[in-house]
Design a protein around this motif. Structure first.
Motif, PDB file in Angstrom:
ATOM      1  N   LEU A 173       0.829  -1.209   0.000  1.00  0.00           N
ATOM      2  CA  LEU A 173       0.000   0.000   0.000  1.00  0.00           C
ATOM      3  C   LEU A 173       0.863   1.259   0.000  1.00  0.00           C
ATOM      4  N   LEU A 174       1.958   1.246   0.772  1.00  0.00           N
ATOM      5  CA  LEU A 174       2.843   2.405   0.816  1.00  0.00           C
ATOM      6  C   LEU A 174       3.485   2.649  -0.542  1.00  0.00           C
ATOM      7  N   VAL A 175       3.885   1.568  -1.215  1.00  0.00           N
ATOM      8  CA  VAL A 175       4.481   1.707  -2.547  1.00  0.00           C
ATOM      9  C   VAL A 175       3.443   2.235  -3.535  1.00  0.00           C
ATOM     10  N   GLN A 176       2.230   1.708  -3.427  1.00  0.00           N
ATOM     11  CA  GLN A 176       1.161   2.146  -4.337  1.00  0.00           C
ATOM     12  C   GLN A 176       0.844   3.626  -4.145  1.00  0.00           C
ATOM     13  N   LYS A 177       0.781   4.086  -2.888  1.00  0.00           N
ATOM     14  CA  LYS A 177       0.497   5.493  -2.613  1.00  0.00           C
ATOM     15  C   LYS A 177       1.606   6.381  -3.162  1.00  0.00           C
ATOM     16  N   SER A 178       2.827   5.928  -3.042  1.00  0.00           N
ATOM     17  CA  SER A 178       3.949   6.704  -3.573  1.00  0.00           C
ATOM     18  C   SER A 178       3.847   6.852  -5.085  1.00  0.00           C
ATOM     19  N   GLN A 179       3.448   5.780  -5.756  1.00  0.00           N
ATOM     20  CA  GLN A 179       3.312   5.845  -7.207  1.00  0.00           C
ATOM     21  C   GLN A 179       2.177   6.770  -7.624  1.00  0.00           C
ATOM     22  N   GLU A 180       1.078   6.759  -6.850  1.00  0.00           N
ATOM     23  CA  GLU A 180      -0.039   7.643  -7.162  1.00  0.00           C
ATOM     24  C   GLU A 180       0.341   9.106  -7.012  1.00  0.00           C
ATOM     25  N   GLU A 181       1.254   9.397  -6.075  1.00  0.00           N
ATOM     26  CA  GLU A 181       1.697  10.772  -5.876  1.00  0.00           C
ATOM     27  C   GLU A 181       2.819  11.159  -6.830  1.00  0.00           C
ATOM     28  N   GLY A 182       3.224  10.221  -7.658  1.00  0.00           N
ATOM     29  CA  GLY A 182       4.237  10.517  -8.651  1.00  0.00           C
ATOM     30  C   GLY A 182       5.660  10.529  -8.128  1.00  0.00           C
ATOM     31  N   LEU A 183       5.883   9.985  -6.931  1.00  0.00           N
ATOM     32  CA  LEU A 183       7.229   9.994  -6.350  1.00  0.00           C
ATOM     33  C   LEU A 183       8.011   8.729  -6.695  1.00  0.00           C
ATOM     34  N   ASN A 184       7.294   7.625  -6.848  1.00  0.00           N
ATOM     35  CA  ASN A 184       7.905   6.356  -7.257  1.00  0.00           C
ATOM     36  C   ASN A 184       9.057   5.932  -6.328  1.00  0.00           C
TER      37      ASN A 184
END
Length: 740
Positions: free
Chosen positions: A360-371
């Motif tokens: 979930l943490l990785v997914q949220k990072s990708q949604e925010e464009g930080l990857n």
């Protein structure tokens, strides 16, 4: 054809006998003949194996592994203990400088308590021999300032050792201060070092007084951080009132109690003492005074909450930290992920839930464009927490979680593996983790404790895993790694049991000389326990004792006496006499035999009936200018002569007792009567003693009466003995029994 002479000569050589002829200048009658015609081993006889190859040269003993300057300082210490002439002043100045510079130049700031004691002994010696006209000590200012730097980082906790550290620090500062303006900036540096040493070595009141004195005179020479050190010093001794008083003094002198000082106090309570209650008090006190905790302070407090199940109290701190102390940068996001994952594990989340949370943490990072991608630094704290809970299975699962995500274990991961596998008893796994650490080109350990635990565990396995032990030892030798006292103690027992004396000597020479007296005592106890074990062969005990006396000259007289008594119990009075002789020839008077030691030795010799040993010890007594013989010692000497079938000499010792100021005791009378029983014309001496007992109205005990009857019976005076027995009840009040 060979002559008779040639054949005769070769036969004599084969038998190892001496050759002689009538016309030869050598006269065999003037020399002791050999007892039999057998080949005797000799150091001068050369031999070689069947294939003709030369034997391997004898293994040379490696000298003790001393640090630069330590050998000379140790020689000074021994010379003072023995009241001998010390080394020259120039040699001691050079030794002091060599040790300090070795630590400073090579940045090896760790220093042992025993080495600090040697530095103090050397400094005191240089001070004592300084003449009144000399202003300087001979040491350079740089050496003295660098020595103070060593004391700042030393980590001793024992009160006795801390007192030595402080004494050395004060003496060094006194010498630097004595130079005045010549010292320049080094004088200010030495002052600040002394204040810090006093504060952090449980003398905060002295540090505070010194700080106030110089602050009032010239505050520019004092580092303001010294107030922080004093504050932490009062925390060390647990004086809360003095901590608050110090804060008031700081603020009165314009030094604020800011977030950095607050962080220092919190760091002490969270890292050193791990005191949750005191952490709460000082954290909330800082908040009440309007101090904004630093990022480091919050991380320390949150880590303490995770490991001490204080999640409810730490929840608001965690939220505030995530909201206000972190930015939307990859590094800060990773910090937040680490905290969130640890918090979840501390709350009891299962392995699968932690895995989904990370997704979930990785997914949220990708949604925010930080990857942002997870790394091994996020997995290591989870492994560490599982290890702290003694859950090796969970630690392995978190390791597998990282591997599943393609996260390669780093040095910290292998080190954590190494430690928790030792803790769980998985020695094969710990050895595999150690091999991984070897392959990584890092400094192996900040502390030697994990390696010590592995070696101790391997040494205690049944059956002994000797190959694994030696593989580890050889690797540590190549890396020049020093072992701790626990590992050296365990290896000492292994080498003793296997009879590997040369390896044992090298082990002790490499490590034991740098240990403190308390640490050396643990190794010494291994030797003593081994030597006192009756199941060990006498030859092995004797070898162990000889190594002990050579490498541990500080063995106390009580332990040496135990060893002597143990050899008497084994029926080896010759070895026991050697142990006594080694003690007798020690240079330090306090280590030499006392009257009680002589008594035990004479009694043991008497039981063993060893006249040769008796003569040796008796001669030592005659030359001993410290021991004053008393009746107890003379009694044991009479018993020794009696046991060696020399009753006439026992009677001569009796005369010494009669002429002494103390006089005879009941035991003396019984012993001399036993001597009269077997001595030539001893009945006359017994009657003379009996008459004197009656003349001086000495109480006749049953033991004295029995030995007197025995003395007469020994000379076949049966009628007189029967008469004494029949009159015993009326004259001395004793009813005849089986013993009479």
């Amino acid at each position: 054809m060979r002559s008779h002479l040639t054949r005769h000569v070769f036969r004599q050589i084969i038998y190892g006998a001496l050759y002689s002829e009538t016309l030869c200048w050598f006269n065999p009658r003037l020399h002791r003949p050999l007892p039999n015609r057998t080949c005797l081993p000799s150091a001068t006889v050369f031999s070689r194996p069947i294939f003709g190859f030369a034997r391997a040269p004898a293994r040379k003993e490696k000298p003790p592994n001393f640090d630069p300057g330590c050998r000379e300082m140790l020689e000074l210490n021994h010379a003072q203990a023995k009241h001998e002439r010390p080394p020259p002043r120039s040699a001691m100045i050079k030794a002091f400088s060599a040790f300090v510079m070795d630590r400073h130049v090579r940045q090896r700031l760790s220093v042992d308590d025993s080495q600090i004691a040697l530095l103090l002994t050397t400094l005191r010696y240089l001070q004592d021999i300084r003449t009144a006209e000399e202003e300087v000590l001979g040491l350079s200012i740089e050496d003295m300032v660098n020595a103070l730097e060593l004391l700042k980082v030393s980590k001793s906790k024992e009160p006795e050792e801390l007192a030595v550290h402080i004494t050395l620090a004060e003496a060094l500062y006194e010498e630097v201060d004595r130079l005045g303006e010549m010292a320049g900036e080094d004088r200010v540096k030495a002052l600040n070092s002394l204040i810090k040493i006093l504060a952090l070595k449980r003398r905060p009141e002295e540090a505070q007084k010194l700080l106030e004195k110089h602050w009032q005179h010239d505050s520019s020479v004092i580092d303001p951080n010294q107030w922080k050190n004093v504050l932490v010093g009062f925390a060390l001794v647990g004086d809360q009132d003095k901590m608050f008083n110090t804060i008031e003094m700081m603020e009165a002198r314009g030094v604020p109690f800011n977030s950095h000082v607050h962080q220092a106090v919190i760091a002490y309570y969270t890292k050193t003492t791990k005191d949750v209650e005191m952490t709460k008090i000082w954290y909330e006190m800082g908040m009440a005074r309007g101090i904004e905790p630093t990022r480091r302070t919050d991380l320390l407090v949150l880590t303490l909450c995770i490991y001490n199940n204080e999640l409810a109290w730490g929840e608001p701190i965690l939220r505030s930290f995530l909201d206000t102390k972190l930015q939307k940068t990859p590094n800060d996001i990773k910090v937040s992920w680490k905290l969130i994952l640890q918090w979840a594990v501390a709350r009891g989340k299962r392995f699968e839930e932690v895995d989904r949370l990370l997704d979930l943490l990785v997914q949220k990072s990708q949604e925010e464009g930080l990857n942002v991608r997870p790394d091994i630094d996020m997995i290591n704290p989870l492994i560490k927490y599982a290890a702290s809970q003694n859950d090796a299975y969970a630690a392995e699962r978190y390791l597998a979680l990282g591997l599943k995500r393609g996260l390669k274990p780093d040095y910290k991961t292998s080190l954590l593996q190494f430690e928790y596998r030792i803790q769980s008893g998985d020695l094969d796994g710990a050895k595999a983790a150690y091999d991984e650490l070897k392959d990584k080109e890092y400094e192996m350990f900040d502390s030697i404790a994990p390696l010590d635990r592995l070696l101790v565990a391997l040494c205690n396995t049944k059956p002994l895993r000797y190959a694994a032990i030696m593989e580890l030892i050889n690797d540590l030798k190549e890396r020049n790694t020093r072992l701790g006292p626990d590992a050296v103690s365990a290896l000492t027992l292994v080498h003793l049991q296997r009879g590997e004396l040369q390896e044992l000597i090298e082990l002790i020479n490499a490590h034991a000389y740098r240990f403190s007296p308390k640490q050396r005592s643990s190794i010494l106890n291994v030797f003593v326990t081994y030597c006192l074990d009756r199941s060990v062969l006498t030859a092995k005990v004797w070898d162990a004792y000889n190594i002990l006396r050579r490498t541990f000259p500080e063995v106390d007289p009580q332990t040496r006496t135990q060893m002597m008594s143990a050899f008497f119990e084994r029926g080896r009075s010759d070895m026991a006499t050697h142990v006594f002789g080694h003690m007798r020839h020690l240079d330090i008077p306090e280590m030499r035999p006392t009257v009680d030691t002589y008594v035990l030795c004479f009694e043991g010799i008497g039981k063993a009936a060893d006249p040769e040993s008796l003569g040796l010890v008796y001669n030592m007594l005659k030359l001993d200018n410290i021991v004053e013989p008393d009746t107890k010692l003379y009694n044991s000497l009479m018993l020794a002569h009696l046991g060696c079938r020399d009753p006439e000499e026992s009677l001569r010792v009796w005369k010494n007792i009669m002429l002494s100021r103390e006089g005879p005791t009941e035991n003396s009378i019984q012993i001399v009567l036993r001597a009269c029983e077997v001595a030539w014309h001893g009945d006359k001496q017994a009657r003379d003693i009996w008459s004197k007992l009656g003349k001086f109205r000495i109480q006749i005990t049953k033991g004295i009466f029995t030995t007197y009857v025995g003395a007469l019976a020994g000379h076949s005076l049966i009628d007189e003995c029967l008469d004494l027995i029949n009159k015993a009840e009326g004259e001395v009040g004793y009813t005849p029994d089986v013993q009479l």
